[in-house]
Each structure stands twice: as C-alpha cells, then as structure tokens.
Design an enzyme around this catalytic site. Structure first.
Site, PDB file in Angstrom:
ATOM      1  N   GLY A  76       0.858  -1.198   0.000  1.00 54.12           N
ATOM      2  CA  GLY A  76       0.000   0.000   0.000  1.00 54.12           C
ATOM      3  C   GLY A  76       0.885   1.235   0.000  1.00 54.12           C
ATOM      4  N   ALA A  77       2.074   1.077  -0.606  1.00 60.63           N
ATOM      5  CA  ALA A  77       3.097   2.136  -0.530  1.00 60.63           C
ATOM      6  C   ALA A  77       2.752   3.390  -1.322  1.00 60.63           C
ATOM      7  CB  ALA A  77       4.445   1.576  -0.990  1.00 60.63           C
ATOM      8  N   THR A 125      -4.101  -1.065   8.276  1.00 57.43           N
ATOM      9  CA  THR A 125      -5.419  -0.876   7.662  1.00 57.43           C
ATOM     10  C   THR A 125      -6.534  -1.008   8.696  1.00 57.43           C
ATOM     11  OG1 THR A 125      -4.516  -1.739   5.617  1.00 57.43           O
ATOM     12  CG2 THR A 125      -6.914  -1.804   5.823  1.00 57.43           C
ATOM     13  N   ASN A 126      -7.516  -0.140   8.592  1.00 63.02           N
ATOM     14  CA  ASN A 126      -8.648  -0.131   9.543  1.00 63.02           C
ATOM     15  C   ASN A 126      -9.841  -0.944   9.062  1.00 63.02           C
ATOM     16  OD1 ASN A 126      -7.966   1.417  11.847  1.00 63.02           O
ATOM     17  ND2 ASN A 126      -7.979   3.279  10.595  1.00 63.02           N
ATOM     18  N   HIS A 186      -9.232   0.052  18.770  1.00 61.63           N
ATOM     19  CA  HIS A 186      -8.782   1.317  18.182  1.00 61.63           C
ATOM     20  C   HIS A 186     -10.058   1.955  17.627  1.00 61.63           C
ATOM     21  CE1 HIS A 186      -6.643   4.396  16.094  1.00 61.63           C
ATOM     22  NE2 HIS A 186      -6.901   3.915  14.892  1.00 61.63           N
TER      23      HIS A 186
HETATM   24  N1  LIG Z   1      -4.752   2.084  12.478  1.00 62.78           N
HETATM   25  C1  LIG Z   1      -4.315   3.325  12.375  1.00 62.78           C
HETATM   26  O1  LIG Z   1      -3.846   3.916  13.357  1.00 62.78           O
HETATM   27  C2  LIG Z   1      -4.394   3.991  11.055  1.00 62.78           C
HETATM   28  C3  LIG Z   1      -4.944   3.308  10.000  1.00 62.78           C
HETATM   29  N2  LIG Z   1      -5.081   3.894   8.795  1.00 62.78           N
HETATM   30  C4  LIG Z   1      -5.677   3.086   7.737  1.00 62.78           C
HETATM   31  O2  LIG Z   1      -4.679   2.792   6.763  1.00 62.78           O
HETATM   32  C5  LIG Z   1      -5.330   2.579   5.497  1.00 62.78           C
HETATM   33  C6  LIG Z   1      -4.645   3.434   4.438  1.00 62.78           C
HETATM   34  O3  LIG Z   1      -4.880   4.804   4.698  1.00 62.78           O
HETATM   35  P1  LIG Z   1      -4.324   5.928   3.671  1.00 62.78           P
HETATM   36  O4  LIG Z   1      -2.909   5.660   3.365  1.00 62.78           O
HETATM   37  O5  LIG Z   1      -4.731   7.233   4.219  1.00 62.78           O
HETATM   38  O6  LIG Z   1      -5.207   5.604   2.385  1.00 62.78           O
HETATM   39  P2  LIG Z   1      -4.845   5.918   0.845  1.00 62.78           P
HETATM   40  O7  LIG Z   1      -6.144   5.884   0.103  1.00 62.78           O
HETATM   41  O8  LIG Z   1      -3.983   7.106   0.729  1.00 62.78           O
HETATM   42  O9  LIG Z   1      -3.982   4.645   0.420  1.00 62.78           O
HETATM   43  C7  LIG Z   1      -4.559   3.378   0.298  1.00 62.78           C
HETATM   44  C8  LIG Z   1      -3.566   2.423  -0.304  1.00 62.78           C
HETATM   45  O10 LIG Z   1      -4.220   1.150  -0.420  1.00 62.78           O
HETATM   46  C9  LIG Z   1      -4.153   0.708  -1.785  1.00 62.78           C
HETATM   47  N3  LIG Z   1      -5.397  -0.003  -2.093  1.00 62.78           N
HETATM   48  C10 LIG Z   1      -6.652   0.510  -2.125  1.00 62.78           C
HETATM   49  N4  LIG Z   1      -7.523  -0.439  -2.490  1.00 62.78           N
HETATM   50  C11 LIG Z   1      -6.806  -1.574  -2.687  1.00 62.78           C
HETATM   51  C12 LIG Z   1      -7.136  -2.896  -3.102  1.00 62.78           C
HETATM   52  N5  LIG Z   1      -8.395  -3.236  -3.417  1.00 62.78           N
HETATM   53  N6  LIG Z   1      -6.131  -3.806  -3.202  1.00 62.78           N
HETATM   54  C13 LIG Z   1      -4.861  -3.462  -2.915  1.00 62.78           C
HETATM   55  N7  LIG Z   1      -4.474  -2.223  -2.528  1.00 62.78           N
HETATM   56  C14 LIG Z   1      -5.453  -1.298  -2.419  1.00 62.78           C
HETATM   57  C15 LIG Z   1      -4.007   1.976  -2.625  1.00 62.78           C
HETATM   58  O11 LIG Z   1      -3.414   1.664  -3.875  1.00 62.78           O
HETATM   59  C16 LIG Z   1      -3.087   2.805  -1.722  1.00 62.78           C
HETATM   60  O12 LIG Z   1      -1.744   2.388  -1.876  1.00 62.78           O
HETATM   61  C17 LIG Z   1      -6.811   2.899   5.718  1.00 62.78           C
HETATM   62  O13 LIG Z   1      -7.548   1.720   5.951  1.00 62.78           O
HETATM   63  C18 LIG Z   1      -6.777   3.777   6.965  1.00 62.78           C
HETATM   64  O14 LIG Z   1      -8.001   3.762   7.662  1.00 62.78           O
HETATM   65  C19 LIG Z   1      -4.641   5.166   8.567  1.00 62.78           C
HETATM   66  C20 LIG Z   1      -4.083   5.889   9.579  1.00 62.78           C
HETATM   67  C21 LIG Z   1      -3.915   5.361  10.913  1.00 62.78           C
HETATM   68  O1  LIG Z   2      -9.046   7.809  12.133  1.00 63.08           O
HETATM   69  C1  LIG Z   2      -8.710   7.142  11.129  1.00 63.08           C
HETATM   70  O2  LIG Z   2      -9.501   6.645  10.315  1.00 63.08           O
HETATM   71  C2  LIG Z   2      -7.243   6.882  10.955  1.00 63.08           C
HETATM   72  C3  LIG Z   2      -6.796   6.314  12.234  1.00 63.08           C
HETATM   73  O3  LIG Z   2      -7.104   5.183  12.568  1.00 63.08           O
HETATM   74  C4  LIG Z   2      -6.218   7.221  13.204  1.00 63.08           C
HETATM   75  O4  LIG Z   2      -5.575   8.213  12.845  1.00 63.08           O
HETATM   76  O5  LIG Z   2      -6.386   6.962  14.396  1.00 63.08           O
END
Ligand SMILES: NC(=O)C1=CN([C@@H]2O[C@H](COP(=O)(O)OP(=O)(O)OC[C@H]3O[C@@H](n4cnc5c(N)ncnc54)[C@H](O)[C@@H]3O)[C@@H](O)[C@H]2O)C=CC1
Ligand SMILES: O=C([O-])CC(=O)C(=O)O
EC number: 1.1.1.37
Length: 318
Positions: A8-9, A122-123, A178
């Site tokens: 997911g880079a 991923t969430n 979370h």
């Molecule tokens: N647990 C935590 O503390 C945090 C979790 N997240 C989660 O991380 C994930 C990514 O967030 P962002 O980078 O902001 O999103 P983004 O939309 O910027 O990036 C998503 C990435 O996933 C890939 N992707 C999307 N659909 C796909 C599929 N069907 N198959 C394979 N790859 C796929 C995209 O190509 C992209 O590289 C989200 O689920 C977000 O909720 C984000 C921030 C904190």
């Molecule tokens: O809030 C979101 O969807 C992203 C995340 O998990 C966080 O920053 O805690």
C-alpha cells in the site's frame, strides 16, 4: 540488517511510513509494494525518498515492485493497503471491504513470506489483524496491528500538555478497540514515576474532555486535511525500531490474546505486549474493576464484528 516492505506504498500512510522507516539504522532495504499498474508512481516515490537520504545520511536501498513474490525475504511487512474512512464514517464501516483485501493478501504471503512479521495498519485495525492472522496461517506472535499505540501517544501528549511536563515524563496506555470503545488505563498512568491519582492536581484533569479529544482525533484530522499521516507514520517507525533493535519494549498494539487480561481472550485487540525481533508477546495484566468491565465490553464489540466479517468472508457475501 533488515528488509522492510510496505504494502500500500502509494497511499498516504504508506508513503510517510517509508520515510519514517528509512531512517532506522537497522533497515538496509525498504521495499515499496503496490498494485499492478502503480509502477510509475512507485518509482516516483522511491526517487523522492532517495532524494531525502543525502540530507539525513540514510544508507538504505529502496526497491519497488508490483509482484507479490518480491516480498519474499522481508523481515517485516507493513500492511497499509485498503480504503480509508471519510470523516462521517466509523472505522468499522470499512470492515468487510478491507477484510477482502487483507484475506487475499494474507493467503498469498503465507507461502511467499512465511517467516516475515506482519504489522497491520489498515482499519478497522483490530479486525484486520485477526483476518490477517487467520488467513496467513502465521503464529499469533508474528501478526499484530498498530492497535491503540497511536491512541496511547495521543493520550500521552494530552496529559503532558495538561500537567505542563515533557512527554517523556508521562507513561500511560489505552487498551481495547482502536475506536469508540477504547479504554484508558489511569491505573497504569504515571507522571515522573508517580501514579497519576497520587497527584493532587489529578482531581482537576478534564478526563472526559481529554478522552473525547483522543477518540475524535482521527476523525477531526480527516475532516480538516483528508487523512492522518504523521502520527501513524511515526508510530510505525517506533514499532519497527523496537522490533529490529530487539528492544523488548512494552507497547500497546493489537495482538491475539488467549486469557492475558483477567482471563479475557480469543480476540485481536489493543493490549500491552513485549516486542522484539521475533514478534509480540502479550503481557498478563491485572487492572481496576471498572477498567476490566470496559475492556470486556470493547472485546465483545470487536469479537462480534470479527465474527460477522469471518462469516461474510466464508460465505462470499458482497
Ligand atoms: N490504524 C491506524 O492507526 C491507522 C490506520 N489507517 C488506515 O490505513 C489505510 C490506508 O490509509 P491511507 O494511506 O490514508 O489511504 P490511501 O487511500 O492514501 O492509500 C490506500 C492504499 O491502499 C491501496 N489499495 C486501495 N484499495 C486496494 C485494493 N483493493 N487492493 C490493494 N491495494 C489497495 C491503494 O493503492 C493505496 O496504496 C486505511 O484503511 C486507513 O483507515 C490510517 C491511519 C492510521
Ligand atoms: O481515524 C482514522 O480513520 C485513521 C486512524 O485510525 C487514526 O488516525 O487513528
């Protein structure tokens, strides 16, 4: 030395995680992995990252790939692929859509990267951690999620700000989901080594206000700038440094527990774990009765959604 891959880079969190881990001295290869068709953007991200190295004195190699076989030999795979939420959504709204992506990936890497540790971002991260654990067939110490580590960082900052002390003087943690049902452990919170409830000013701490701020932080950031990036990116950096440095630190991540918290278990959820090069090891803990009750409720919520997701995945539901 270690190879760390980011799945997911091309995403916002994946890109910042790449920068954050490239600065860890134990990392000698950063691999950027993206979906087929994303070669061009991956190359651009790699070049941009390498441009930063002369300023920071970083000495890792950077590779990029859309072929899953190239993840072979990774010491740690950081999984950030999937859909992020919009400000009006909860993280749990993403559960089934992202679970399908995680399942597909976990089944593939079971044979490609059987020895890699898998860090889920991923969430909804607790549920995605369980999906990854189940479908990768890896051991429970090898698959874990960022869990409530970021929430614990947010609480630490809020407490430090209230007491006007340096963040390093505050030790605290949040366990559980979370998400909305997260549980702050005031019983495990110290300032300068002193139990927080033994400080007279504890009575003035606006606990509800602070917890609303912590719980809503992600949503507020998403509403204003579209995504949370630096908080999670730095949290990922801490986890990877702790693993590769074999540091045996105790951090709060989403891990599979059997019965470590008052005999509550069979769930992936935020708990204190000892982390080192071979993975995560939940630390058995005893907490206050109210904290146990709130943790139990959080566990029941996560167990229920996890079960629904597993059923939907098994039944091929849309
Ligand atoms: N647990 C935590 O503390 C945090 C979790 N997240 C989660 O991380 C994930 C990514 O967030 P962002 O980078 O902001 O999103 P983004 O939309 O910027 O990036 C998503 C990435 O996933 C890939 N992707 C999307 N659909 C796909 C599929 N069907 N198959 C394979 N790859 C796929 C995209 O190509 C992209 O590289 C989200 O689920 C977000 O909720 C984000 C921030 C904190
Ligand atoms: O809030 C979101 O969807 C992203 C995340 O998990 C966080 O920053 O805690």
């Amino acid at each position: 030395m270690a190879k760390v891959a980011i799945v997911g880079a091309t995403g916002k969190v994946g890109q910042y995680a790449a920068l954050s881990i490239s600065r860890i001295p134990y990392v000698n290869e950063v691999q950027l992995y993206g979906r087929p068709g994303s070669e061009g953007i991956l190359e651009g991200i790699a070049r941009d990252l390498i441009d930063s190295f002369a300023a920071t004195g970083t000495d890792s190699s950077v590779s990029w790939s859309c072929s899953i076989e190239d993840l072979k030999g990774s010491d740690v795979i950081i999984f950030t692929a999937g859909v992020p939420r919009k400000a009006h959504q909860t993280r749990n709204d993403l559960a089934l859509e992202n679970a399908r992506i995680v399942k597909d990936f976990a089944e593939k890497i079971a044979t490609i990267a059987p020895d890699s540790l898998l860090l889920m971002i991923t969430n909804p991260v607790d549920i995605m951690t369980h999906v990854a654990l189940k479908y990768s067939g890896k051991k429970s110490n090898e698959v874990f999620g960022i869990g409530t580590h970021l929430d614990s960082m947010r609480l630490k900052s809020a407490i430090a700000s209230f007491f006007k002390v340096h963040v390093s003087e505050v030790h605290t943690r949040i366990i559980g989901e979370h998400g909305e049902s997260m549980v702050p452990l005031w019983s495990a919170t110290t300032i300068g080594g002193i139990q927080i409830s033994n400080l007279p000013s504890f009575a003035r701490v606006p606990i509800d206000e602070i917890m609303t701020q912590v719980k809503c932080s992600g949503q507020r950031i998403i509403a204003s700038k579209g995504a949370t990036v630096w908080g999670p990116g730095e949290a990922i950096g801490t986890l990877i440094r702790t693993i590769l440095g074999n540091e045996d630190r105790i951090l709060t991540v989403s891990a599979y527990i059997k019965a470590e918290v008052h005999n509550i278990g069979d769930v992936c959820i935020g708990v204190p774990v000892r982390i080192n090069r071979s993975g995560v090891y939940p630390v058995p803990i005893r907490i206050e009765p109210l904290e146990v009750r709130n943790f139990q409720m959080s566990v029941e919520k996560i167990r229920r959604i996890t079960k629904e997701v597993f059923n939907a995945l098994e039944n091929g539901e849309e």
